[in-house]
Design an enzyme around this catalytic site. Structure first.
Site, PDB file in Angstrom:
ATOM      1  CB  SER A   1      -0.880  -0.009   1.265  1.00  0.00           C
ATOM      2  OG  SER A   1      -1.485   1.240   1.494  1.00  0.00           O
TER       3      SER A   1
ATOM      4  CE1 TYR B   1      -4.377  -1.639   5.423  1.00  0.00           C
ATOM      5  CE2 TYR B   1      -3.191   0.285   4.622  1.00  0.00           C
ATOM      6  CZ  TYR B   1      -3.859  -0.895   4.380  1.00  0.00           C
ATOM      7  OH  TYR B   1      -3.998  -1.350   3.084  1.00  0.00           O
TER       8      TYR B   1
END
Length: 226
Positions: free
Chosen positions: A128, A141
């Site tokens: 990501s 995250y």
């Protein structure tokens, strides 16, 4: 035909990756047992399902026993975090996000290394933009994705017979993205994000890169965004 296992394949990006690879690979569709997973398998001409909860390590170990050779492993399964500050994030949230996004990927890789070594395989980690840059509210995250990058980098050095690729996409038009935008309180505009098929095409391109090259990292951003 070579074999590819894609985790988190029942919907969204995982389903798009499975579809992109189905023409050149026998695909194993990883995911929790579900009607969605079964429908995708049927739509891909009877693809095989790898139906296991990735954090149930005994079940994963049992499911991988029959895989003796594997050409491609795509780690796509993951969860979003609660988007709270470090001060407000309880330990259970850290454990949940790191368990799914990092620990489960490490364990599945470990279990499948003999099969990957046998075929001189390729491991693809769907990372990501949060694995490159952390933002406020994204600490669990981002930590899981920074850790996933470290896992990929270490694996690449430890296993010179394998190719290991990290894909760093920006925001993707998926159900997960809808949940994130809802938490952020913004209106949803799917056109502002990457199409799952676009990211899947990048994964397929990395997998199909000729053997004399090692695609180490691929970074994708929605057009018009830095």
């Amino acid at each position: 035909m070579p074999t590819a296992l894609i985790t988190g394949a029942s919907r969204g990006l995982g389903a798009a990756i499975a579809t992109a690879l189905a023409g050149s690979h026998d695909v194993l569709l990883g995911g929790r047992p579900s009607a969605e997973l079964d429908r995708l398998a049927a739509s891909l001409g009877g693809a095989t399902t790898f139906a296991a909860e990735l954090t149930d390590y005994a079940a994963v170990a049992a499911a991988t026993e029959s895989i003796t050779s594997l050409d491609v492993l795509v780690h796509n399964a993951g969860v979003e975090s609660s988007l709270e500050s470090v001060a407000d994030t309880p330990v259970q949230e850290w454990q949940r996000v790191l368990e799914v996004n990092l620990v489960a990927a490490a364990e599945l890789t470990r279990l499948l290394l003999p099969a990957l070594r046998r075929s001189g395989g390729h491991v693809v980690f769907i990372n990501s933009g949060a694995g490159i840059r952390a933002n406020p509210g994204w600490a669990p995250y981002a930590a899981s994705k920074f850790g996933l990058r470290a896992l990929a980098d270490s694996l690449r050095l430890e296993e010179p017979g394998l190719r290991v690729t990290s894909i760093f996409p920006g925001r993707i038009d998926t159900e997960m993205q809808r949940r994130i935008v809802a938490i952020e309180g913004d209106p949803y505009d799917g056109g502002a994000f990457l199409d799952p098929a676009t990211v899947a095409a990048a994964v397929a391109a990395a997998v199909h890169t000729p053997a004399d090259a090692h695609p180490v990292e691929v970074v994708l951003r929605p057009a018009g965004r830095p």
